[in-house]
Write an enzyme that holds these catalytic residues in place. Structure first.
Site, PDB file in Angstrom:
ATOM      1  N   ALA A  26       0.813  -1.217   0.000  1.00 35.16           N
ATOM      2  CA  ALA A  26       0.000   0.000   0.000  1.00 35.16           C
ATOM      3  C   ALA A  26       0.851   1.275   0.000  1.00 35.16           C
ATOM      4  O   ALA A  26       0.402   2.319  -0.476  1.00 35.16           O
ATOM      5  CB  ALA A  26      -0.933  -0.014   1.197  1.00 35.16           C
ATOM      6  N   PHE A  37      -2.762   0.848   5.214  1.00 38.05           N
ATOM      7  CA  PHE A  37      -3.478   0.283   6.358  1.00 38.05           C
ATOM      8  C   PHE A  37      -2.838   0.665   7.688  1.00 38.05           C
ATOM      9  O   PHE A  37      -3.507   1.057   8.622  1.00 38.05           O
ATOM     10  CB  PHE A  37      -3.478  -1.249   6.258  1.00 38.05           C
ATOM     11  CG  PHE A  37      -4.668  -1.806   5.540  1.00 38.05           C
ATOM     12  CD1 PHE A  37      -5.788  -1.031   5.278  1.00 38.05           C
ATOM     13  CD2 PHE A  37      -4.689  -3.137   5.154  1.00 38.05           C
ATOM     14  CE1 PHE A  37      -6.885  -1.557   4.634  1.00 38.05           C
ATOM     15  CE2 PHE A  37      -5.789  -3.677   4.507  1.00 38.05           C
ATOM     16  CZ  PHE A  37      -6.884  -2.886   4.250  1.00 38.05           C
ATOM     17  N   ILE A 105      -4.731  -3.475  -4.431  1.00 34.73           N
ATOM     18  CA  ILE A 105      -5.991  -3.805  -5.110  1.00 34.73           C
ATOM     19  C   ILE A 105      -6.473  -2.614  -5.927  1.00 34.73           C
ATOM     20  O   ILE A 105      -7.614  -2.574  -6.362  1.00 34.73           O
ATOM     21  CB  ILE A 105      -7.054  -4.162  -4.048  1.00 34.73           C
ATOM     22  CG1 ILE A 105      -7.174  -3.018  -3.020  1.00 34.73           C
ATOM     23  CG2 ILE A 105      -6.690  -5.458  -3.327  1.00 34.73           C
ATOM     24  CD1 ILE A 105      -8.512  -2.944  -2.360  1.00 34.73           C
ATOM     25  N   HIS A 123      -3.833 -10.105  -3.786  1.00 32.38           N
ATOM     26  CA  HIS A 123      -5.048  -9.845  -3.009  1.00 32.38           C
ATOM     27  C   HIS A 123      -6.192  -9.343  -3.877  1.00 32.38           C
ATOM     28  O   HIS A 123      -7.113  -8.692  -3.387  1.00 32.38           O
ATOM     29  CB  HIS A 123      -4.737  -8.844  -1.881  1.00 32.38           C
ATOM     30  CG  HIS A 123      -3.769  -9.392  -0.869  1.00 32.38           C
ATOM     31  ND1 HIS A 123      -3.051  -8.607  -0.003  1.00 32.38           N
ATOM     32  CD2 HIS A 123      -3.403 -10.672  -0.598  1.00 32.38           C
ATOM     33  CE1 HIS A 123      -2.276  -9.389   0.762  1.00 32.38           C
ATOM     34  NE2 HIS A 123      -2.471 -10.630   0.414  1.00 32.38           N
ATOM     35  N   ASP A 239      11.060   7.798   1.450  1.00 29.85           N
ATOM     36  CA  ASP A 239       9.887   7.889   0.587  1.00 29.85           C
ATOM     37  C   ASP A 239      10.177   7.162  -0.736  1.00 29.85           C
ATOM     38  O   ASP A 239      11.229   7.383  -1.363  1.00 29.85           O
ATOM     39  CB  ASP A 239       9.581   9.373   0.328  1.00 29.85           C
ATOM     40  CG  ASP A 239       8.391   9.520  -0.583  1.00 29.85           C
ATOM     41  OD1 ASP A 239       7.265   9.314  -0.106  1.00 29.85           O
ATOM     42  OD2 ASP A 239       8.582   9.815  -1.778  1.00 29.85           O
TER      43      ASP A 239
HETATM   44  P1  NAD Z   1       0.557  -1.628   5.150  1.00 30.96           P
HETATM   45  O1  NAD Z   1      -0.402  -0.509   5.349  1.00 30.96           O
HETATM   46  O2  NAD Z   1       0.595  -2.689   6.170  1.00 30.96           O
HETATM   47  O3  NAD Z   1       2.030  -1.042   5.034  1.00 30.96           O
HETATM   48  C1  NAD Z   1       2.331   0.037   4.193  1.00 30.96           C
HETATM   49  C2  NAD Z   1       3.712   0.517   4.550  1.00 30.96           C
HETATM   50  O4  NAD Z   1       4.071   1.494   3.589  1.00 30.96           O
HETATM   51  C3  NAD Z   1       3.812   1.174   5.927  1.00 30.96           C
HETATM   52  O5  NAD Z   1       4.758   0.475   6.710  1.00 30.96           O
HETATM   53  C4  NAD Z   1       4.255   2.617   5.632  1.00 30.96           C
HETATM   54  O6  NAD Z   1       5.263   3.064   6.512  1.00 30.96           O
HETATM   55  C5  NAD Z   1       4.815   2.513   4.237  1.00 30.96           C
HETATM   56  N1  NAD Z   1       4.645   3.722   3.442  1.00 30.96           N
HETATM   57  C6  NAD Z   1       3.534   4.493   3.269  1.00 30.96           C
HETATM   58  N2  NAD Z   1       3.759   5.472   2.374  1.00 30.96           N
HETATM   59  C7  NAD Z   1       5.059   5.341   1.994  1.00 30.96           C
HETATM   60  C8  NAD Z   1       5.893   6.076   1.097  1.00 30.96           C
HETATM   61  N3  NAD Z   1       5.438   7.125   0.385  1.00 30.96           N
HETATM   62  N4  NAD Z   1       7.186   5.666   0.949  1.00 30.96           N
HETATM   63  C9  NAD Z   1       7.670   4.600   1.657  1.00 30.96           C
HETATM   64  N5  NAD Z   1       6.920   3.880   2.512  1.00 30.96           N
HETATM   65  C10 NAD Z   1       5.627   4.240   2.661  1.00 30.96           C
HETATM   66  O7  NAD Z   1       0.292  -2.216   3.712  1.00 30.96           O
HETATM   67  P2  NAD Z   1       0.674  -3.637   3.076  1.00 30.96           P
HETATM   68  O8  NAD Z   1       1.954  -4.134   3.646  1.00 30.96           O
HETATM   69  O9  NAD Z   1       0.517  -3.482   1.614  1.00 30.96           O
HETATM   70  O10 NAD Z   1      -0.421  -4.683   3.586  1.00 30.96           O
HETATM   71  C11 NAD Z   1      -1.720  -4.368   3.844  1.00 30.96           C
HETATM   72  C12 NAD Z   1      -2.822  -4.886   2.955  1.00 30.96           C
HETATM   73  O11 NAD Z   1      -3.466  -3.682   2.616  1.00 30.96           O
HETATM   74  C13 NAD Z   1      -2.544  -5.485   1.627  1.00 30.96           C
HETATM   75  O12 NAD Z   1      -3.050  -6.747   1.662  1.00 30.96           O
HETATM   76  C14 NAD Z   1      -3.389  -4.683   0.600  1.00 30.96           C
HETATM   77  O13 NAD Z   1      -4.268  -5.551  -0.066  1.00 30.96           O
HETATM   78  C15 NAD Z   1      -4.204  -3.765   1.413  1.00 30.96           C
HETATM   79  N6  NAD Z   1      -4.296  -2.336   1.015  1.00 30.96           N
HETATM   80  C16 NAD Z   1      -4.134  -1.972  -0.286  1.00 30.96           C
HETATM   81  C17 NAD Z   1      -4.217  -0.647  -0.640  1.00 30.96           C
HETATM   82  C18 NAD Z   1      -4.047  -0.287  -2.095  1.00 30.96           C
HETATM   83  O14 NAD Z   1      -4.386  -1.082  -2.961  1.00 30.96           O
HETATM   84  N7  NAD Z   1      -3.499   0.883  -2.393  1.00 30.96           N
HETATM   85  C19 NAD Z   1      -4.412   0.351   0.332  1.00 30.96           C
HETATM   86  C20 NAD Z   1      -4.585  -0.065   1.674  1.00 30.96           C
HETATM   87  C21 NAD Z   1      -4.520  -1.423   2.005  1.00 30.96           C
END
Ligand code: NAD
Length: 254
Positions: A26, A37, A105, A123, A239
């Site tokens: 994410a 998340f 997703i 996912h 980032d």
């Molecule tokens: P997560 O929320 O657990 O982790 C995201 C990580 O990304 C965090 O540790 C955060 O510190 C880091 N982060 C955020 N912005 C950043 C940036 N600009 N640069 C560097 N790091 C950054 O998400 P995950 O590990 O993908 O797992 C969670 C579940 O969430 C997945 O199964 C997914 O399906 C779902 N999800 C997906 C979306 C999406 O599709 N965009 C959004 C939210 C959740």
């Protein structure tokens, strides 16, 4: 390490690797306005996830799941590929990486121009829905209209089954074919790059471990620490856009 040093080190690792696999979470999409998340501002601060078994068993849970989905719909529809997505697309286009394994997703890897067959969605995909019984596809716009008018999600127009966003919820089986493809990519690469995942959701978070155990180098770029930082060869708590944008001028390997 500074962003500049991390970017230079990744460049060197990519240039000396035979084949990269990229794994996204994410965090690669937050720059587009879609929250993650588990960050301090992430979606789970307010909403615990709805388990698949509850979704199937309870109309109340289904209504809540769809309410959350449509509450975020404008953000998802407005989102465009980030600098991170563009860099991943570039690495695939020049043949440095063969595919992207994603937990996301949001369809943004497709929107960045990568072919469907080079995107391994672990996912699922939240831009459409399917019937849990007959597996027919249903469009979000139609579901949104019915939900808005009646306060209830529609049943499948073909078989009357429960309609669910085409994503994999907690408690739902993983897609077997995608899992096989992700494992093959993890074993085939000699450099595995994680971008924006807290690496706590299994089995997805097992792929960096599979690659590392098979001898690949492991890079993790994530703003916060992850549990796999200790086994990685390069970790950047930076980032993603800042680190990956300078790689847009990388050339195809010989
Ligand atoms: P997560 O929320 O657990 O982790 C995201 C990580 O990304 C965090 O540790 C955060 O510190 C880091 N982060 C955020 N912005 C950043 C940036 N600009 N640069 C560097 N790091 C950054 O998400 P995950 O590990 O993908 O797992 C969670 C579940 O969430 C997945 O199964 C997914 O399906 C779902 N999800 C997906 C979306 C999406 O599709 N965009 C959004 C939210 C959740």
């Amino acid at each position: 390490m500074t962003v500049k040093n991390i970017a230079a080190k990744i460049r060197e690792m990519i240039e000396t690797s035979r084949q990269c696999a990229i794994f996204t979470g994410a965090g690669i999409s937050t720059e587009s306005g879609i929250p993650d998340f588990r960050s301090p501002t992430g979606l789970w601060k307010n909403n615990m996830p709805i388990d698949f078994r509850d979704f199937v068993a309870s109309e109340e849970a289904r209504v809540e799941a769809w309410r959350r989905k449509f509450a975020l719909e404008d953000k998802f529809l407005a989102a465009r590929p980030t600098r991170g997505h563009k860099a991943v697309a570039h690495l695939i286009e020049i043949g440095r990486a063969t595919c992207v394994i994603t937990q996301n997703i949001d369809n943004l890897h497709q929107a960045s121009g990568i072919d469907d067959n080079q995107i391994i969605e672990l996912h699922g995909n939240g831009t459409y829905a399917t019937c849990l019984t007959c597996h027919r596809r249903h469009e979000m716009q139609w579901i949104g209209e019915v939900f808005k008018a009646s306060g209830l999600p529609p049943d499948c127009t073909h078989c009357g089954g429960i309609v669910k966003s085409a994503t994999i919820s907690f408690g739902q089986s993983m897609p077997e074919q995608k899992m096989r493809e992700a494992e093959a990519a993890s074993l085939a690469c000699d450099l595995f790059i994680v971008l924006g995942s807290s690496l706590v959701v299994y089995p997805a978070a097992g792929f960096p471990i599979i690659a590392k155990r098979n001898g690949a180098g492991l890079v993790i770029i994530n703003q916060e620490e992850t549990e796999l930082d200790t086994i990685a060869d390069l970790v950047g708590h930076n980032d993603i856009g800042d680190v990956m944008a300078p790689l847009m001028d990388l050339q195809a390997g010989s």
